[in-house]
Design an enzyme around this catalytic site. Structure first.
Site, PDB file in Angstrom:
ATOM      1  N   HIS A 146       7.190 -22.986-131.654  1.00  0.00           N
ATOM      2  CA  HIS A 146       6.453 -24.059-132.316  1.00  0.00           C
ATOM      3  C   HIS A 146       7.127 -24.442-133.629  1.00  0.00           C
ATOM      4  O   HIS A 146       7.455 -23.577-134.441  1.00  0.00           O
ATOM      5  CB  HIS A 146       4.991 -23.665-132.546  1.00  0.00           C
ATOM      6  CG  HIS A 146       4.130 -24.853-132.764  1.00  0.00           C
ATOM      7  ND1 HIS A 146       4.131 -25.556-133.943  1.00  0.00           N
ATOM      8  CD2 HIS A 146       3.279 -25.488-131.934  1.00  0.00           C
ATOM      9  CE1 HIS A 146       3.296 -26.581-133.842  1.00  0.00           C
ATOM     10  NE2 HIS A 146       2.756 -26.554-132.632  1.00  0.00           N
ATOM     11  N   PRO A 147       7.338 -25.736-133.882  1.00  0.00           N
ATOM     12  CA  PRO A 147       8.096 -26.190-135.053  1.00  0.00           C
ATOM     13  C   PRO A 147       7.303 -26.295-136.356  1.00  0.00           C
ATOM     14  O   PRO A 147       7.852 -26.695-137.375  1.00  0.00           O
ATOM     15  CB  PRO A 147       8.585 -27.578-134.622  1.00  0.00           C
ATOM     16  CG  PRO A 147       7.517 -28.064-133.698  1.00  0.00           C
ATOM     17  CD  PRO A 147       7.049 -26.836-132.953  1.00  0.00           C
ATOM     18  N   CYS A 148       6.037 -25.900-136.359  1.00  0.00           N
ATOM     19  CA  CYS A 148       5.204 -26.152-137.539  1.00  0.00           C
ATOM     20  C   CYS A 148       5.666 -25.406-138.795  1.00  0.00           C
ATOM     21  O   CYS A 148       5.394 -25.854-139.907  1.00  0.00           O
ATOM     22  CB  CYS A 148       3.736 -25.861-137.250  1.00  0.00           C
ATOM     23  SG  CYS A 148       3.372 -24.151-136.879  1.00  0.00           S
ATOM     24  N   HIS A 149       6.377 -24.292-138.657  1.00  0.00           N
ATOM     25  CA  HIS A 149       6.833 -23.541-139.830  1.00  0.00           C
ATOM     26  C   HIS A 149       8.340 -23.697-140.092  1.00  0.00           C
ATOM     27  O   HIS A 149       8.877 -23.077-141.004  1.00  0.00           O
ATOM     28  CB  HIS A 149       6.500 -22.060-139.675  1.00  0.00           C
ATOM     29  CG  HIS A 149       5.038 -21.791-139.560  1.00  0.00           C
ATOM     30  ND1 HIS A 149       4.154 -22.032-140.584  1.00  0.00           N
ATOM     31  CD2 HIS A 149       4.297 -21.322-138.527  1.00  0.00           C
ATOM     32  CE1 HIS A 149       2.936 -21.715-140.190  1.00  0.00           C
ATOM     33  NE2 HIS A 149       2.993 -21.296-138.939  1.00  0.00           N
ATOM     34  N   THR A 150       9.017 -24.503-139.297  1.00  0.00           N
ATOM     35  CA  THR A 150      10.466 -24.622-139.414  1.00  0.00           C
ATOM     36  C   THR A 150      10.897 -25.187-140.761  1.00  0.00           C
ATOM     37  O   THR A 150      11.812 -24.658-141.399  1.00  0.00           O
ATOM     38  CB  THR A 150      11.035 -25.482-138.264  1.00  0.00           C
ATOM     39  OG1 THR A 150      10.692 -24.860-137.023  1.00  0.00           O
ATOM     40  CG2 THR A 150      12.537 -25.635-138.378  1.00  0.00           C
TER      41      THR A 150
END
Length: 192
Positions: A146-150
């Protein structure tokens, strides 16, 4: 644009830089252009499935070189795709894993393949860190990180100042969670 994120143009420039490095190091990554004009970056690896989570990676060429006996049921085929997330303005790693007879692994089985050091750190975010959804280009189920913390992860890395190497820094940080380890040569060539 938020610190740690990149524009789609910066993403593709970083991909081109990454593929240039790959052509010098291992030639395992390629851009896939689809008939509808979408693109993504792909790599496929065959990895020996053992109880030891620190197992060596075996690429397709060495599996073929070693002969048919190396393609037994204890090998897993990992297919990795890199796409750009318009929503988060960061890259996203999609992947699927299947046995030699074509059976896809479940999310529980995938989680068992995550190295223990990451399992401990991600235990509370286990089901939101690795999820499954429809692949935005292929339209079939794929797992993804999931890219939410990238952007938060990347905002403190040197790659943000030199976005040509953003993909190398990002993959070095997130790839090992799902068995994707870049050779050290990527980092050495980026430092030049």
């Amino acid at each position: 644009m938020a610190a740690g994120s990149i524009s789609e143009d910066e993403f593709w420039n970083s991909i081109i830089s990454f593929l240039t490095l790959s052509s010098k190091i291992d030639r395992k990554w390629m851009i896939i252009d689809t008939q509808n004009g979408a693109r993504y970056v792909k790599k496929t690896e065959i990895i020996k499935d053992t109880e030891n989570k620190e197992h060596p990676i075996e690429d397709e060429d060495s599996a073929v070189f070693q002969g048919e006996e190396s393609l037994d049921q204890s090998n897993l085929t990992w297919e990795y795709h890199i796409l750009y997330s318009q929503s988060f303005s960061v890259p996203v790693l999609y992947f699927n894993v299947h046995t030699q007879n074509g059976k896809l692994l479940s999310l529980d089985e995938i989680w068992k393949k995550v190295p223990e050091t990451y399992q401990e750190r991600l235990s509370e975010d286990r089901w939101t860190f690795i999820s499954q959804q429809e692949h935005p280009v292929l339209g079939c189920p794929y797992f993804y990180l999931h890219p939410c913390h990238t952007a938060e992860l990347m905002k403190n890395t040197p790659a943000v100042t030199d976005k040509r190497h953003y993909i190398v820094a990002w993959l070095s940080a997130v790839g090992p969670v799902v068995g994707l380890n870049l050779p050290l040569e990527y980092g050495k060539l980026c430092a030049c």
